[in-house]
Enzyme design. Sequence first.
Site, PDB file in Angstrom:
ATOM      1  N   LYS A 291       0.799  -1.140  -0.014  1.00 52.66           N
ATOM      2  CA  LYS A 291      -0.059   0.015  -0.003  1.00 52.66           C
ATOM      3  C   LYS A 291       0.634   1.319   0.022  1.00 52.66           C
ATOM      4  O   LYS A 291       1.514   1.330   0.997  1.00 52.66           O
ATOM      5  CB  LYS A 291      -0.700  -0.057   1.345  1.00 52.66           C
ATOM      6  CG  LYS A 291      -1.743   1.196   1.270  1.00 52.66           C
ATOM      7  CD  LYS A 291      -2.748   1.233   2.497  1.00 52.66           C
ATOM      8  CE  LYS A 291      -3.868   2.265   2.759  1.00 52.66           C
ATOM      9  NZ  LYS A 291      -4.643   2.443   3.745  1.00 52.66           N
TER      10      LYS A 291
ATOM     11  N   LYS B 186      -2.402  -1.697  -3.791  1.00 52.06           N
ATOM     12  CA  LYS B 186      -3.181  -0.321  -3.598  1.00 52.06           C
ATOM     13  C   LYS B 186      -2.188   0.844  -3.902  1.00 52.06           C
ATOM     14  O   LYS B 186      -1.183   0.872  -3.305  1.00 52.06           O
ATOM     15  CB  LYS B 186      -3.754  -0.464  -2.404  1.00 52.06           C
ATOM     16  CG  LYS B 186      -4.662   0.848  -2.169  1.00 52.06           C
ATOM     17  CD  LYS B 186      -5.198   0.492  -0.639  1.00 52.06           C
ATOM     18  CE  LYS B 186      -5.921   1.850  -0.531  1.00 52.06           C
ATOM     19  NZ  LYS B 186      -6.348   1.958   0.804  1.00 52.06           N
TER      20      LYS B 186
END
Length: 326
Positions: free
Chosen positions: A197, A250
């Site tokens: 992330k 992400k």
Amino acid sequence: MNTEMLKIRPRRLRVSPGLRSMVRETSLAVTDFVYPLFVVAGENVHQEIPSMPGVYHLSVDRAVEVAKAAAALGIPSVEIFGLPEYKDEIGSSAWDMASPVQRAIAAIKKAVPELVIVGDVCLCQYTSHGHCGCLAGKYVDNDKTLPLLAKVAVSQADAGADIVAPSDMMDGRVAAIRDALDEAGHQNISIMSYAVKYASGFYGPFRDAADSAPQFGDRRQYQMDPANIREALKETMLDLEEGADIIMVKPAMAYLDVVTRVKEITDCPIACYNVSGEYSMVKAAAANGWIDEKRIVLESLTSMKRAGSDIIITYHALDAARWLAE
Ligand code: PBG
């Protein structure tokens, strides 16, 4: 001109829709999608989020309706985010069984048992300072945060979540959550780790939607530097060793090279998160008539699949499901 070369003409296989369908390498399916929901307190709340047209703040009763609609379209899974009724230094509303998230999980599980429910495990919506863990001065204290995240995961599993998805980026959280789940008898609850992330500007609209912007500083102490890819492989390996069942990358669109590289090093399923900023940009351009929304969305989602994603978390899921069914 060397006509010899033209014995090989890739265009031959593009001359008709039928032929194109026969040689298509990637197919997008409604079963690829996870649809995120934002739940709030109250009743009969269905309020559009200004920076995310088509996405709503939903009270538990209305979230159940939307979950039913998603399931009716063939979407297999929803991910639950929540806005709590109170915030404090340690984010204790995140594991309160009376909070909107836990109530929504239980209500959706009861109403639509076949739907796979993913709980987002983080503290930033629940802490008064908006960081994803508890603080030691201005530093987010990694090791003190781990037991809190474990409590959140167990509370969501107790409520009926099938998958817990830690999005906080603390080191060691997958192991801490796995231990706590197992101890609580939740051996069959999976962990979808937001392993990779990045500290991204693309989360802007989400922080409006979830009221989770940090009150000081930013998340670069714990989320990844967008310039790094070898570090993505390191995060992936660590989370797999700790017991992650699914690895997530992400954001999605600007990071498809990362999806491909991560896919190459593991056989475990890969998810990508088509985040709020990616969604809002498409919606804004479409509202202005500058792009063909359906075409752009299906092209983008297909590209996430082509890059190696098995699972796509996307706010476009309802629309995309309808378009795929046409
Ligand atoms: C919580 C969390 C965030 C998102 C998902 N979980 C925001 C953040 O890290 O700031 C972003 C999702 C989106 O932008 O759609 N940590």
